[in-house]
Motif scaffolding. Structure first.
Motif, PDB file in Angstrom:
ATOM      1  N   CYS A  13     -69.636  84.048  40.261  1.00  0.00           N
ATOM      2  CA  CYS A  13     -69.150  84.775  41.203  1.00  0.00           C
ATOM      3  C   CYS A  13     -68.541  83.991  42.455  1.00  0.00           C
ATOM      4  O   CYS A  13     -68.057  84.661  43.634  1.00  0.00           O
ATOM      5  N   SER A  14     -68.649  82.701  42.597  1.00  0.00           N
ATOM      6  CA  SER A  14     -68.759  82.081  43.742  1.00  0.00           C
ATOM      7  C   SER A  14     -67.361  81.320  43.883  1.00  0.00           C
ATOM      8  O   SER A  14     -66.716  80.992  44.664  1.00  0.00           O
TER       9      SER A  14
ATOM     10  N   ASN B  39     -74.058  74.231  42.634  1.00  0.00           N
ATOM     11  CA  ASN B  39     -74.616  75.336  41.533  1.00  0.00           C
ATOM     12  C   ASN B  39     -75.787  76.168  42.324  1.00  0.00           C
ATOM     13  O   ASN B  39     -75.907  77.166  41.916  1.00  0.00           O
ATOM     14  N   ILE B  40     -76.285  75.631  43.395  1.00  0.00           N
ATOM     15  CA  ILE B  40     -77.196  76.387  44.296  1.00  0.00           C
ATOM     16  C   ILE B  40     -76.303  77.506  44.922  1.00  0.00           C
ATOM     17  O   ILE B  40     -76.680  78.655  44.949  1.00  0.00           O
ATOM     18  N   PHE B  41     -75.122  77.032  45.246  1.00  0.00           N
ATOM     19  CA  PHE B  41     -74.194  78.030  46.196  1.00  0.00           C
ATOM     20  C   PHE B  41     -73.829  79.141  45.100  1.00  0.00           C
ATOM     21  O   PHE B  41     -73.695  80.190  45.381  1.00  0.00           O
ATOM     22  N   THR B  42     -73.524  78.920  43.866  1.00  0.00           N
ATOM     23  CA  THR B  42     -73.013  79.736  42.823  1.00  0.00           C
ATOM     24  C   THR B  42     -74.255  80.642  42.435  1.00  0.00           C
ATOM     25  O   THR B  42     -74.153  81.934  42.382  1.00  0.00           O
ATOM     26  N   ALA B  43     -75.562  80.040  42.469  1.00  0.00           N
ATOM     27  CA  ALA B  43     -76.697  80.975  42.051  1.00  0.00           C
ATOM     28  C   ALA B  43     -76.777  82.024  43.282  1.00  0.00           C
ATOM     29  O   ALA B  43     -76.995  83.153  43.210  1.00  0.00           O
ATOM     30  N   PHE B  44     -76.548  81.614  44.607  1.00  0.00           N
ATOM     31  CA  PHE B  44     -76.701  82.432  45.690  1.00  0.00           C
ATOM     32  C   PHE B  44     -75.385  83.736  45.666  1.00  0.00           C
ATOM     33  O   PHE B  44     -76.046  84.743  45.667  1.00  0.00           O
ATOM     34  N   LYS B  45     -74.291  83.385  45.103  1.00  0.00           N
ATOM     35  CA  LYS B  45     -73.592  84.272  44.922  1.00  0.00           C
ATOM     36  C   LYS B  45     -73.531  85.086  43.716  1.00  0.00           C
ATOM     37  O   LYS B  45     -73.317  86.055  43.623  1.00  0.00           O
ATOM     38  N   ASN B  46     -74.196  84.515  42.624  1.00  0.00           N
ATOM     39  CA  ASN B  46     -74.360  85.157  41.574  1.00  0.00           C
ATOM     40  C   ASN B  46     -75.659  86.040  41.503  1.00  0.00           C
ATOM     41  O   ASN B  46     -76.071  87.017  40.839  1.00  0.00           O
ATOM     42  N   ARG B  47     -76.405  86.056  42.833  1.00  0.00           N
ATOM     43  CA  ARG B  47     -77.568  86.680  42.928  1.00  0.00           C
ATOM     44  C   ARG B  47     -78.513  86.430  41.842  1.00  0.00           C
ATOM     45  O   ARG B  47     -79.367  87.425  41.351  1.00  0.00           O
ATOM     46  N   THR B  48     -78.667  85.328  41.624  1.00  0.00           N
ATOM     47  CA  THR B  48     -79.790  84.890  40.397  1.00  0.00           C
ATOM     48  C   THR B  48     -81.014  84.284  41.088  1.00  0.00           C
ATOM     49  O   THR B  48     -81.108  83.507  41.710  1.00  0.00           O
ATOM     50  N   PRO B  49     -82.310  85.016  40.576  1.00  0.00           N
ATOM     51  CA  PRO B  49     -83.456  84.712  41.200  1.00  0.00           C
ATOM     52  C   PRO B  49     -83.931  83.270  40.552  1.00  0.00           C
ATOM     53  O   PRO B  49     -83.882  83.099  39.319  1.00  0.00           O
ATOM     54  N   MET B  50     -84.333  82.385  41.406  1.00  0.00           N
ATOM     55  CA  MET B  50     -84.531  81.051  41.015  1.00  0.00           C
ATOM     56  C   MET B  50     -85.425  80.295  41.995  1.00  0.00           C
ATOM     57  O   MET B  50     -85.110  80.484  43.295  1.00  0.00           O
ATOM     58  N   ILE B  51     -86.513  79.834  41.848  1.00  0.00           N
ATOM     59  CA  ILE B  51     -87.381  79.118  42.586  1.00  0.00           C
ATOM     60  C   ILE B  51     -87.018  77.400  42.189  1.00  0.00           C
ATOM     61  O   ILE B  51     -87.291  76.990  41.191  1.00  0.00           O
TER      62      ILE B  51
ATOM     63  N   LYS C 258     -79.784  75.292  53.216  1.00  0.00           N
ATOM     64  CA  LYS C 258     -79.251  76.340  53.680  1.00  0.00           C
ATOM     65  C   LYS C 258     -77.788  76.043  54.071  1.00  0.00           C
ATOM     66  O   LYS C 258     -77.190  75.341  54.105  1.00  0.00           O
ATOM     67  N   PRO C 259     -77.280  77.350  54.093  1.00  0.00           N
ATOM     68  CA  PRO C 259     -77.514  78.905  54.038  1.00  0.00           C
ATOM     69  C   PRO C 259     -77.568  79.257  52.602  1.00  0.00           C
ATOM     70  O   PRO C 259     -77.261  80.717  52.631  1.00  0.00           O
ATOM     71  N   TYR C 260     -77.637  78.676  51.541  1.00  0.00           N
ATOM     72  CA  TYR C 260     -77.518  79.324  50.335  1.00  0.00           C
ATOM     73  C   TYR C 260     -78.514  79.364  49.476  1.00  0.00           C
ATOM     74  O   TYR C 260     -78.683  79.298  48.180  1.00  0.00           O
ATOM     75  N   VAL C 261     -79.631  79.784  50.103  1.00  0.00           N
ATOM     76  CA  VAL C 261     -81.089  80.109  49.609  1.00  0.00           C
ATOM     77  C   VAL C 261     -81.513  81.343  50.501  1.00  0.00           C
ATOM     78  O   VAL C 261     -81.218  81.305  51.745  1.00  0.00           O
ATOM     79  N   LYS C 262     -82.021  82.265  49.834  1.00  0.00           N
ATOM     80  CA  LYS C 262     -82.868  83.530  50.579  1.00  0.00           C
ATOM     81  C   LYS C 262     -84.014  82.957  51.429  1.00  0.00           C
ATOM     82  O   LYS C 262     -83.865  83.590  52.628  1.00  0.00           O
ATOM     83  N   TRP C 263     -84.583  81.927  51.145  1.00  0.00           N
ATOM     84  CA  TRP C 263     -85.716  81.657  51.945  1.00  0.00           C
ATOM     85  C   TRP C 263     -85.896  80.104  51.684  1.00  0.00           C
ATOM     86  O   TRP C 263     -85.865  79.640  50.448  1.00  0.00           O
TER      87      TRP C 263
END
Length: 537
Positions: free
Chosen positions: A409-410, A93-105, A132-137
């Motif tokens: 979206c994933s 679901n981290i992978f899905t959040a990345f594909k969904n462009r969901t802001p999440m800390i 990584k690679p499925y978080v922006k930072w």
């Protein structure tokens, strides 16, 4: 009402925990989604009464709930996971959040800094590298005192378009270290597309003979729904939905609505063949699921793109791309003078009404979705995860309003059941209906407990075809013969009503098509979460 301890920021008793709680409160992030472990417990000592802890029974459920909540509130959600094991459970679901462009800390506990040199039990080696690679930072701050500033930076990055999840690993002994408070800054999260590129795009639309729009999830995500409808009406453009879009970005009863593009290159070219200018708004150009051949767009046509993600613009194989906020870009196009008038294109024909099943036969998905469409309020929210039934759902359960449809979206399963819980938490004034395949439901079935514990009136509709139908249908692409067995795709003897009751939800089984409409009406009106298990062919 008591909140955090009233400690003077200059005193040695003002700690990392105090600074982080104050920051989250100022950002409106007073819900923490989590499943606690030992290394996370120091965060929750003296827990403030204006905060809530939203418990999920498995970490993938936690992230799915936080994903739905963040999408529905348009603000980053705060997630707390347990070391390496918890992040591992949550990765789908981290992978899905990345594909969904969901802001999440996303935070994860780490063993105490003094122990890390000894390879301690339950620590996370190279913690910042794990998601990584499925978080922006991602980071593990060098010092305990740096944790609040790292979390503030994480928030700014998560909210900057293209939005997405970020990750911070926090050692357990950091929370009690004295530190200074931080001052949050104003950071602009939207960027305006290049004016020259927008001018070229607008000129092309004005000169088009037969324009087509292809809308993606970023239109609804970026609050551009109304502006895109107005732009389509100005140019009398037929509007298609991009492949694998996780949101609805155009009213599906609109005369200009043309349907859904499949994730197949040749079929996309065929469906767009009569159009000379193709404008992809908030969508990749294009997402494919199977290998294809030939041109990417019809011969003689031109492709233009408006996308908030420069990485997507970079890999588009053809065309001109403007990068920036979708709403701002479309509003600039609407500000141009209207210079052309063109006739409206032919309207997409309505689908046939699905037939009721014959005696002794199971109902079709089409019949079930047509019945649900008649039973629900069009303003209710549909959260969907039934991949094999998606084309049928798109046909017989149309969406008419912004922010009333969510999926992943994933392509990764296990998102939408917990996402429905997060969306219902964020929008208590709306009815949430989760339409889930029986195979998909088993990836995050524990979400039912969270729905029951929070007493959220969600209606879960399980389409029970007793198999991984998407894989069976897809097997022909990989050379299977018709009727050939596809190993590992049968799902007999799963009792979803029993599982719902075991998690604290009510449930009902429906096999008779004649009873479905009343059962759905009753379930939608039910004041607590309820699961409707529907036997489909």
């Amino acid at each position: 009402m008591p909140v955090t301890p009233q400690v003077a920021p200059s005193s040695n008793s003002y700690t990392v925990r105090h600074a982080v709680i104050a920051m989250l409160r100022e950002l409106g992030m007073t819900r923490i989604f989590g499943n606690p472990g030992s290394t996370e417990l120091p965060l929750f000592r003296d827990y403030p009464e204006d905060f809530s802890y939203e418990l999920g029974l498995q970490e993938a459920v936690v992230v799915g709930m936080a994903d739905g909540y963040a999408q529905a509130t348009r603000n980053a959600s705060f997630v707390n996971l347990h070391s390496a094991a918890g992040v591992g459970h949550a990765m789908a679901n981290i992978f899905t959040a990345f594909k969904n462009r969901t802001p999440m800390i996303i935070t994860a506990g780490q063993q105490a800094r003094s122990l890390l040199q000894f390879d301690p039990f339950l620590h996370s080696r190279d913690a910042a590298e794990l998601p990584k690679p499925y978080v922006k930072w991602s980071c593990e701050p060098a010092r305990a005192e740096d944790v609040p500033q790292a979390l503030a930076r994480a928030y700014y990055i998560a909210m900057q378009e293209p939005r997405g999840p970020v990750f911070v690993s926090i050692p357990a002994d950091d929370w009690d270290v004295p530190c200074e408070p931080i001052t949050l800054r104003h950071v602009g999260f939207e960027t305006r597309p290049n004016p020259q590129t927008l001018t070229a795009l607008g000129d092309a639309l004005d000169a088009a003979r037969s324009p087509a729009f292809v809308v993606g999830a970023a239109v609804d995500r970026g609050q551009a729904w109304d502006a895109v409808v107005a732009l389509a009406e100005r140019h009398q453009a037929r509007v298609f939905v991009a492949p694998m879009s996780g949101r609805c970005s155009f009213p599906e009863d609109h005369p200009l609505f043309a349907g859904f593009l499949p994730a197949m290159r040749e079929r996309i070219v065929e469906l767009l063949g009569s159009h000379d200018k193709i404008f992809a708004l908030g969508a990749a150009a294009f997402t494919y699921h199977v290998e294809g051949a030939g041109p990417f767009i019809p011969a003689g046509s031109e492709l233009f793109q408006l996308i908030e993600d420069p990485a997507i613009a970079a890999w588009a194989p053809v065309g001109t791309a403007a990068v920036g906020n979708i709403r701002l870009g479309v509003e600039e196009l609407l500000a141009r003078p209207q210079v052309t008038e063109r006739p409206a294109p032919a309207r997409k024909p309505a689908p046939p009404v699905p037939a009721a099943p014959a005696a002794g036969e199971r109902m079709s998905v089409a019949y079930a979705m047509h019945t649900l469409a008649g039973a629900r309020d069009p303003q209710s929210i549909i959260v969907e995860e039934a991949p094999s039934s998606r084309p049928t759902i798109q046909t017989y359960l149309p969406i008419f309003h912004s922010e009333t449809f969510f999926t992943m979206c994933s392509g990764g399963l296990g998102h939408s059941m917990p996402a429905a819980v997060g969306i219902a938490m964020a929008k208590p004034e709306k009815k949430v209906i989760a339409v889930i395949g029986d195979g998909s439901a088993m990836y995050a079935i524990q979400a039912l407990w969270s729905a029951a514990n929070l007493r959220l009136p969600i209606t879960f509709v399980i389409l029970k075809n007793r198999r991984y139908a998407a894989l069976q249908d897809f097997s022909r692409v990989f050379g299977y013969r018709e009727g050939e067995k596809v190993e590992g795709t049968e799902l007999p003897d799963i009792d979803f009503v029993a599982m719902a009751k075991g998690h604290g939800c009510d449930g009902v089984h429906v096999q008779d098509a004649g009873q479905l409409a009343q059962v759905l009406k009753d379930a939608i009106a039910y004041p607590r979460p309820i699961l409707v298990e529907v036997e489909v062919a």
